[in-house]
Design a protein around this motif. Structure first.
Motif, PDB file in Angstrom:
ATOM      1  N   GLU A 175       0.809  -1.216   0.000  1.00 58.90           N
ATOM      2  CA  GLU A 175       0.000   0.000   0.000  1.00 58.90           C
ATOM      3  C   GLU A 175       0.839   1.261   0.000  1.00 58.90           C
ATOM      4  O   GLU A 175       0.413   2.288  -0.535  1.00 58.90           O
ATOM      5  CB  GLU A 175      -0.928   0.017   1.210  1.00 58.90           C
TER       6      GLU A 175
ATOM      7  N   SER B 148      -7.202  -6.026  -4.393  1.00 57.15           N
ATOM      8  CA  SER B 148      -6.164  -6.745  -3.665  1.00 57.15           C
ATOM      9  C   SER B 148      -6.522  -8.210  -3.467  1.00 57.15           C
ATOM     10  O   SER B 148      -5.661  -9.042  -3.194  1.00 57.15           O
ATOM     11  CB  SER B 148      -5.929  -6.096  -2.313  1.00 57.15           C
TER      12      SER B 148
ATOM     13  N   GLN C 170      -8.687  -6.224   2.757  1.00 60.78           N
ATOM     14  CA  GLN C 170      -8.421  -5.225   3.776  1.00 60.78           C
ATOM     15  C   GLN C 170      -9.463  -5.370   4.872  1.00 60.78           C
ATOM     16  O   GLN C 170     -10.597  -4.947   4.704  1.00 60.78           O
ATOM     17  CB  GLN C 170      -8.509  -3.849   3.128  1.00 60.78           C
TER      18      GLN C 170
ATOM     19  N   PRO D  36      -6.980   5.618   4.046  1.00 62.03           N
ATOM     20  CA  PRO D  36      -6.777   4.170   4.001  1.00 62.03           C
ATOM     21  C   PRO D  36      -5.474   3.730   4.641  1.00 62.03           C
ATOM     22  O   PRO D  36      -5.446   2.757   5.395  1.00 62.03           O
ATOM     23  CB  PRO D  36      -6.776   3.869   2.493  1.00 62.03           C
ATOM     24  N   ARG D  37      -4.410   4.482   4.396  1.00 67.87           N
ATOM     25  CA  ARG D  37      -3.134   4.084   4.976  1.00 67.87           C
ATOM     26  C   ARG D  37      -3.162   4.184   6.495  1.00 67.87           C
ATOM     27  O   ARG D  37      -2.577   3.375   7.195  1.00 67.87           O
ATOM     28  CB  ARG D  37      -2.002   4.947   4.402  1.00 67.87           C
TER      29      ARG D  37
ATOM     30  N   GLU E 146      -5.133   1.307   7.911  1.00 72.46           N
ATOM     31  CA  GLU E 146      -4.447   0.022   7.855  1.00 72.46           C
ATOM     32  C   GLU E 146      -3.383  -0.122   8.930  1.00 72.46           C
ATOM     33  O   GLU E 146      -3.107  -1.230   9.385  1.00 72.46           O
ATOM     34  CB  GLU E 146      -3.794  -0.183   6.488  1.00 72.46           C
TER      35      GLU E 146
ATOM     36  N   SER F 244     -13.148  -3.282   3.241  1.00 72.92           N
ATOM     37  CA  SER F 244     -12.941  -1.841   3.211  1.00 72.92           C
ATOM     38  C   SER F 244     -13.906  -1.158   2.254  1.00 72.92           C
ATOM     39  O   SER F 244     -14.138   0.037   2.340  1.00 72.92           O
ATOM     40  CB  SER F 244     -11.507  -1.531   2.798  1.00 72.92           C
TER      41      SER F 244
ATOM     42  N   GLN G  72      -8.723  -1.393  -2.216  1.00 69.64           N
ATOM     43  CA  GLN G  72      -7.270  -1.366  -2.277  1.00 69.64           C
ATOM     44  C   GLN G  72      -6.838  -1.574  -3.724  1.00 69.64           C
ATOM     45  O   GLN G  72      -6.883  -2.699  -4.215  1.00 69.64           O
ATOM     46  CB  GLN G  72      -6.756  -2.504  -1.401  1.00 69.64           C
TER      47      GLN G  72
END
Lengths: 226, 226
Positions: free
Chosen positions: A114, A153, A160, B110-111, B114, B153, B160
């Motif tokens: 990511e 993904s 995720q 998102p980062r 995560e 997600s 992703q």
DNA sequence: CTTGACAGACTTACAATGTAAGTCTATCGT
DNA sequence: ACGATAGACTTACATTGTAAGTCTGTCAAG
């Protein structure tokens, strides 16, 4: 153009060895433990020596992507899957689950993926293979394209999970305490466990496959009757 | 128990202001630019002063999740969606797309999500709402549970994307150079653009909705004939 | 008004990290 | 024999998070 030679006082590093070492540290001690110094130490070398083989730390992380993708490609190559012309769905399913096995061995991989900006060649090649599989399975380029996005993904074997329903001891009292904040989740857990132990009631592998099949089924339907 | 008072020489910070400032920096200059010092400077204060309002940087990141979730909850609350009993699919679709609008405004989210370990209460509450919607739409707890995993997600509005098919200038020569490595992808791009410009040919919003609908359709089918 | 407690700011200091710059040495081609 | 060079090492520094301690303006109680 010097070929390969063991220069310097000892065995000599190499981009290969550096990246393998980096993956090993991430596997064993987590991604946060991967520093240029810790990596150098693991290789019996000083930190700055690494810079003869990788441009900087970002390049190490880029390299980790390559390492993981190489493992995935190897796993996929070992597969004894049906020809996509005969059964694309099974072929795809096996490919994705093979990739997932690799990802599960490297829990840090999604985070590394990511944070990479831009697509690496290794990842592009993998998706090229996925698209090729679908083509052989009778997909148009257009549907294949949408399928790549829909899978995202998941094509590489991970979803995720933002929300981890388990990991809770969850004796009845803990559930009762949460019931005010998240009543439906609590009811769901009660329903699924009817009072028993909660730990590990959520089978991630099964859930992953469920989601994957949901998408594959949908794609198959679109493929046959567009 | 002091209420709220403007202590110190100036306006005074607060957890609120700290987190808002953090979000602003991430929005404007990217997540990497968010340091305790840059954050302090933006608030006209010294770095260590922040520690009176947040435990440490991890807590700031946790707080960013709360900020984003609050925006999402607000967006969802503003929605004029059908009752789930009447049309859960549309209600869900609108909810997810509303969340997505918020996420698009905060590309760093998102980062941050995560890297948070453990589920935040705010996220759990959101998923509780999603589950509640599905319950009202006629889902069993079991199917609702699987649906949460399948959405992952995507329920919060992002997928992703490991592989960015666009962003390439892609004059014909560039494509030709890539054709060896990723023949199917190149053919796909050629097919989609038949020789025209490639830039921006890939509509992420449309692709997101396609994937979402694929999942929602699959769930609806399972709901009605289990 | 004085006073003292304290919230909340500031200052200083340090350890960990990435990496720029330069040095040293063993090997290899000539 | 010998200079070039790959590839290691040494030193040094800027950035970061944060521990520890200091200073000051406000408010409640005397």
């Amino acid at each position: 153009m010097a070929g390969k030679r063991a220069a310097g006082p000892q065995v000599g590093l190499s981009r290969e060895r550096v990246l393998r070492g980096a993956a090993a540290i991430a596997d064993e001690r987590g991604l946060a433990a991967l520093t240029m110094r810790s990596l150098a130490e693991a290789l019996g070398v000083e930190a700055m020596s690494l810079y003869h083989h990788v441009a900087n730390k970002e390049a190490v992380l880029d390299g980790l992507v390559e390492v993981v993708m190489a493992e995935i490609e190897a796993a996929v190559a070992d597969l004894d899957a049906p020809e996509p012309e005969d059964d694309w769905r099974t072929a795809m399913r096996m490919r994705v689950l093979a990739a997932r096995e690799v990802l599960v061995r490297h829990p840090w991989a999604p985070r590394v993926f990511e944070t990479r900006t831009g697509t690496s060649l290794a990842v592009a090649r993998y998706f090229d293979g996925v698209l090729g599989l679908m083509r052989r399975g009778g997909f148009s380029y257009e549907l294949g394209h949408r399928a790549l996005h829909a899978l995202g993904s998941r094509a590489l074997g991970f979803s995720q999970e933002l929300f981890e329903p388990d990991g809770i001891e969850a004796p009845e009292e803990a559930l009762a305490a949460m019931a005010e904040q998240v009543p439906h989740l609590v009811a769901m857990i009660r329903d699924a466990t009817h009072g028993g132990a909660v730990l590990g009631w959520c089978d991630y592998q099964a859930e992953f496959e469920f989601g994957l099949d949901l998408i594959l089924d949908g794609l198959e339907r679109l493929r046959t009757k567009p």
